[in-house]
Enzyme design. Structure first.
Site, PDB file in Angstrom:
ATOM      1  N   HIS A 239      17.999  33.287  16.431  1.00  0.00           N
ATOM      2  CA  HIS A 239      18.334  32.025  15.554  1.00  0.00           C
ATOM      3  C   HIS A 239      18.937  32.296  14.587  1.00  0.00           C
ATOM      4  CE1 HIS A 239      15.126  29.485  17.779  1.00  0.00           C
ATOM      5  NE2 HIS A 239      16.344  29.558  18.374  1.00  0.00           N
TER       6      HIS A 239
ATOM      7  N   GLU B 201      19.997  26.642  25.829  1.00  0.00           N
ATOM      8  CA  GLU B 201      20.316  27.618  24.653  1.00  0.00           C
ATOM      9  C   GLU B 201      21.049  28.688  24.971  1.00  0.00           C
ATOM     10  OE1 GLU B 201      16.763  27.960  22.116  1.00  0.00           O
ATOM     11  OE2 GLU B 201      18.055  28.523  20.319  1.00  0.00           O
TER      12      GLU B 201
ATOM     13  N   ASP C 184      21.121  31.784  24.545  1.00  0.00           N
ATOM     14  CA  ASP C 184      20.482  33.103  25.010  1.00  0.00           C
ATOM     15  C   ASP C 184      20.145  33.097  26.268  1.00  0.00           C
ATOM     16  OD1 ASP C 184      18.678  31.138  24.196  1.00  0.00           O
ATOM     17  OD2 ASP C 184      16.953  32.737  23.822  1.00  0.00           O
TER      18      ASP C 184
ATOM     19  N   ASP D 252      10.978  29.430  27.755  1.00  0.00           N
ATOM     20  CA  ASP D 252      10.765  29.999  26.530  1.00  0.00           C
ATOM     21  C   ASP D 252       9.207  29.987  26.756  1.00  0.00           C
ATOM     22  OD1 ASP D 252      13.036  30.728  25.620  1.00  0.00           O
ATOM     23  OD2 ASP D 252      13.583  28.930  24.806  1.00  0.00           O
TER      24      ASP D 252
END
Ligand code: FEO
Length: 395
Positions: free
Chosen positions: A23, A81, A83, A165
């Site tokens: 992040h 996201e 990633d 996540d």
């Protein structure tokens, strides 16, 4: 290197040993991380998630060594996201352009918003299933765990929950499974992940976990999108999440401070001495906000029953490291924790009042007006600081 998990499921992700910040510069990842991607082969073949953008070519190359891309019938994007979706552009450039991408309605927004592509999105919601042949995937929306677009997917027959996540850890490993690694490090990283990413959404975590448990799905494995897979007793991490989401605290007091000429540091140590005088059991952590790692500070704050924040007064305010850490702590939306402020000053001395106000805004139960010391603590001030510390654990 791809790794077989079951006859139908293969890990095709990327282990990132070098990752030290995540992040941007917000989250320190001293143990690296992994971007887990899973290939499910049944009558239909699907790919769950991809890898972070810098590894897009490596990811696709490795995937092609495992399977011909044309044999992949669909992609499942549990969360938009970068990633986990970073390799989508590279992948879709080499796949049939109408390959469906299953995601939530918010997933379409986040993926389109980042990659500006009109791919063949197939919107799914909780309870929708995708038959793969003998097995099927059931989708479970999990908004704000930790993005609005997040969803889980449950694979029948194999009884695997793909949890995005949730239940993950930033931890690179030569191993695939949680029970194969040092348990202390594993749980430290899982807790760090929870404290730094999921803590603000604890109410949603509790609701979602309870909803999941009420579904009575047999779960033999939990495959998160980062770190190790929970294979032995996967409910252990589910139970931990229920604990962490419920105003979690240990018998710990964390003292976060910054100091210019060591006076506020001395105050922190005197207060700590007072706490120890009255409570020999409590864990006390002293952390300098300008020197300690901010991810570690947030993790220790998350574990604490009480947080003390100290700064000298400078230019009618407080030091920037304290401003930064207070902003991060406020974002965690913690509940059920006590707090107080302290700090040295020479002239105007506003810092303690201002920090106290910030602690109130951050949702802490502020237990007193804090303590200020003018210039360097003398013998009398030292006694007052020790008494202040003693009273903190007597109230
Ligand atoms: Fe690991 Fe929220 O992406």
């Amino acid at each position: 290197m791809a790794r077989k998990i079951t006859n139908r499921v293969t890990w095709v992700g990327k282990t990132d040993w070098e990752l030290k910040k995540f992040h941007g510069d917000e989250f320190t990842t001293i143990h690296g991380s992994s971007y887990n991607s899973y290939l499910i082969r049944d009558e239909k073949t699907v790919l769950i998630d991809t890898a972070w953008l810098p590894f897009d070519r490596e990811f696709v190359k490795q995937l092609k060594e495992e399977i011909e891309l044309s044999q992949i019938d669909a992609i499942i994007a549990l969360h938009g996201e970068v990633d986990h979706t970073g390799a989508l552009v590279e992948l879709m450039n080499q796949m049939p352009e109408n390959t469906p991408i299953y995601c939530t309605a918010n997933g379409v927004k986040s993926i389109k918003g980042q990659y500006h592509q009109d791919w063949n999105f197939q919107v799914v919601k909780t309870g929708d299933t995708l038959s793969l042949g003998e097995t099927s995937l059931t989708f479970i929306e999990a908004p704000m765990l930790h993005w609005p677009d997040t969803m889980f997917a449950y694979l029948s027959e194999e009884n695997i929950l793909f949890s995005s996540d949730g239940f993950g850890q930033h931890m690179a490993s030569e191993f695939l499974y949680a029970h194969e690694v040092d348990k202390a490090v594993l749980y430290h990283e899982a807790l760090t992940y929870y404290a730094n990413i999921l803590a603000p959404f604890s109410m949603m975590v509790t609701k979602k976990v309870k909803e999941l448990l009420a579904m009575n799905l047999p779960i033999e494995m939990i495959c998160p999108s980062h770190g190790l897979i929970w294979k032995e007793n996967p409910s252990q991490i589910v139970e931990k999440y229920l604990e962490w989401a419920n105003e979690y605290q240990e018998n710990q007091i964390t003292i976060v401070y910054d100091t210019m000429w060591n006076d506020t540091r001395k105050m922190a140590e005197m207060i700590s001495q007072g706490i120890q005088n009255k409570d020999k059991e409590v864990t006390i952590k002293l952390m300098n906000a300008a020197k300690d790692d901010k991810t570690d500070i947030l993790t220790e704050v998350f574990k604490s029953k009480m947080v003390l924040v100290g700064s000298p007064t400078v230019n009618n305010g407080y030091l920037h490291s304290i401003a930064g850490i207070l902003e991060m702590i406020k974002g965690m939306k913690l509940k059920g924790k006590k707090a107080a402020a302290f700090g040295s000053y020479g002239w105007s001395g506003e810092s303690v009042k201002q920090i106290t106000e910030e602690l109130c805004h951050a949702g802490f139960n502020v237990i007193n007006e804090g303590i200020r010391v003018m210039w360097t603590p003398d013998e009398e001030a030292e006694k007052q600081l020790i008494t202040f510390g003693e009273n903190l654990v007597q109230e």
